[in-house]
Design a protein around this motif. Structure first.
Motif, mmCIF file in Angstrom:
data_model
loop_
_atom_site.group_PDB
_atom_site.id
_atom_site.type_symbol
_atom_site.label_atom_id
_atom_site.label_comp_id
_atom_site.label_asym_id
_atom_site.label_seq_id
_atom_site.Cartn_x
_atom_site.Cartn_y
_atom_site.Cartn_z
ATOM 1 N N ASP A 32 -3.788 6.082 -2.731
ATOM 2 C CA ASP A 32 -3.125 5.101 -3.589
ATOM 3 C C ASP A 32 -4.056 4.006 -4.089
ATOM 4 N N GLN A 75 -6.694 4.609 -5.602
ATOM 5 C CA GLN A 75 -7.283 5.200 -6.800
ATOM 6 C C GLN A 75 -8.816 5.204 -6.762
ATOM 7 N N ARG A 91 -5.506 -1.602 -5.039
ATOM 8 C CA ARG A 91 -5.681 -1.598 -6.491
ATOM 9 C C ARG A 91 -5.834 -3.010 -7.006
#
Length: 510
Positions: free
Chosen positions: A466, A468, A505
């Protein structure tokens, strides 16, 4: 010498009145104006005709440039038009003020009518006016033009438009709007729809306001009045819009056996106004007449009913429903009667932790149950007993154990697929040792191995987590990759420290 009243330019014989009229005419003229044709009778356009003494009247000739429609006529027309305009404006102002007064009077009368209508529901004992507010609000909005709004198209609901009313919140919508809403809500269901689902599954559709769900078959297709008796009710200025004018006759909620007596109306029905004779909750007071909607009442005297403990009476004031548990403490025996302890009267039955131990009817064994009520029952080893695999039954004395039957066990193993292949045996079955073709957790490899062992391959997951940024790298991952477990480590805005949070993120934490 002639008399003064005979003087004048005319040579004929005149009358005394003519001289006075001439002087009056001369006096009426403004200063400096000359009379045409002399004084006296000549000023009025008369002249004498010689010695005959006859007086003939002839019109005074007008100048060539003057006419009846001259300057005076124009002024008269202008004044006439101005007066007519002023009169018209006065009438309009008077009409508008009277119409405003009529509207105000109508609103006042309307409020008095509604107040009088709902007064009969609260004029008797213990009437609750708060329950009437919803009905009163819907009635007021129905009488006021433009007060009701369709929440789907955000437009006013007019008197001559077909409408539909929700039975949950009683909100009013245009009939075409709610039909389109019910049709479009089919595409908002959580599960995906296929071509085969259309027309086969009865997906519900919700009310736009209260989300009360209706079946697909309950989609409105016709325009009915509020009470549902008349289809396409005619517009009557003396009735509530969209009302049939008949008695509502809908059953009250909660149901009491009576029906609404108001004329067909919007919104919920008011509380039942019927008068019934009823007594209080504890049945001690004399029956009194009360409204059916408020027929349950309290006399405020002590209840006095015996509580479940069987020792004390209820001390609360007259109340509805069951009495509350007894709050007192008393000494109570356990179920088997061996121990005594102080406990709340609300829980009179309790178990101690001692085994019963009473001898059973067989005379060879004792009761192994923990503190219980009633008889212990027969010996569990008496009568017909089954072997461990439960395929054969034996009738033996309670002192002997049941032998094994020698047949295969055939009980289902923990894997849920195979059965036990051992002979009839006591105790639990072994684990499944059969070899099967098993697929790994990620589904990429297969291998033949014992059924009871899980199969995990060595392939590492290459999916991005998650954050990325980083790959999962977990062996034989089924696809539900866990959150990234690495530290962010990026330099913060202060340029002196690094982000200590887990990899994430977006921007760095401040």
């Amino acid at each position: 010498m002639e008399a003064p009243w005979r003087q004048g330019r005319g040579r004929g014989r005149g009358r005394p009145g003519d001289g006075l009229a001439g002087r009056a005419g001369a006096a009426a003229r403004p200063p400096g104006a000359r009379a045409r044709g002399g004084t006296g009778a000549a000023a009025l356009g008369t002249s004498g005709e010689g010695a005959s003494g006859e007086c003939r009247v002839r019109p005074t000739p007008l100048p060539p440039h003057s006419s009846p429609a001259g300057g005076c006529g124009k002024k008269f027309d202008e004044i006439k038009k101005a007066n007519q305009a002023a009169a018209k404006k006065l009438v309009e102002d008077q009409f508008s003020s009277s119409s405003e007064d009529d509207d105000e009077d109508a609103e006042i009368k309307q409020g008095k009518i509604l107040a009088k209508t709902f007064t009969i529901y609260t004029s008797q004992t213990d009437g609750d006016a708060s329950e009437l507010e919803r009905t009163r609000q819907y009635m007021n909005e129905a009488f006021q033009s433009g007060a009701m709004t369709c929440l789907i198209c955000i437009a006013s609901v007019k008197r001559n438009q077909a409408v539909w009313s929700c039975c949950g919140c009683f909100c009013i919508f245009h009939l075409v709007c709610i039909q389109k809403w019910a049709k479009d809500s089919l595409f908002l269901v959580s599960s995906p729809l296929t071509d085969d689902d259309f027309g086969k599954k009865d997906y519900p559709w919700p009310c736009p306001k209260c989300r009360f769900e209706y079946k697909r078959s309950e989609t409105p297709s016709r325009y009915y009045c509020y009470c549902g008796k008349v289809e396409n009710p005619t517009l009557d200025p003396w009735l509530v819009p969209h009302s049939c004018g008949q008695i509502c006759e809908r059953e009250f909620k909660p149901s009491c056996g009576h029906k609404c007596l108001l004329l067909c109306h919007p919104g919920p029905c008011p509380p039942c106004p019927k008068m019934v004779t009823t007594t209080c909750h504890c049945k001690k007071a004399k029956p009194v007449p009360r409204r059916c909607s408020a027929k349950e009442w309290s006399c405020r005297l002590p209840c006095g009913r015996m509580l479940l403990c069987g020792q004390h009476a209820c001390e609360n004031s007259c109340h509805a429903g069951d009495c509350q548990p007894c709050p007192r403490v008393s000494k109570q025996r356990c179920i088997c009667g061996r121990q005594i302890a102080e406990r709340l009267c609300a829980s009179p039955q309790w178990q101690c932790d001692q085994v019963c131990g009473k001898p059973l009817p067989c005379g060879n064994h004792t009761c192994e149950q923990v503190c219980h009520a009633g008889p212990c029952g027969d010996c569990p080893r008496s009568g017909k007993r089954s072997c461990p695999c439960e395929k054969s039954k034996f009738t033996l004395p309670c002192t002997e154990d049941v032998p094994t039957c020698g047949d295969s066990c055939d009980k289902l193993l923990e894997c849920g697929i195979h059965k036990c292949s051992q002979r009839c045996h006591r105790g639990p079955c072994e684990i499944c040792r059969q070899e099967v073709e098993k697929q790994c957790r990620c589904g990429k490899h297969t291998k033949r191995m014992p059924c009871h062992k899980p199969y995990l391959c060595e392939t590492k997951c290459t999916k991005i987590r998650d954050c990325q940024k980083h790959q999962c790298r977990r062996k034989c991952c089924p696809g539900n990759c866990p959150p990234c477990d690495q530290v962010c480590g990026r330099t913060l805005g202060c340029r002196n420290h690094k982000c200590p949070s887990g990899c994430h993120r977006g921007k760095k934490d401040p």
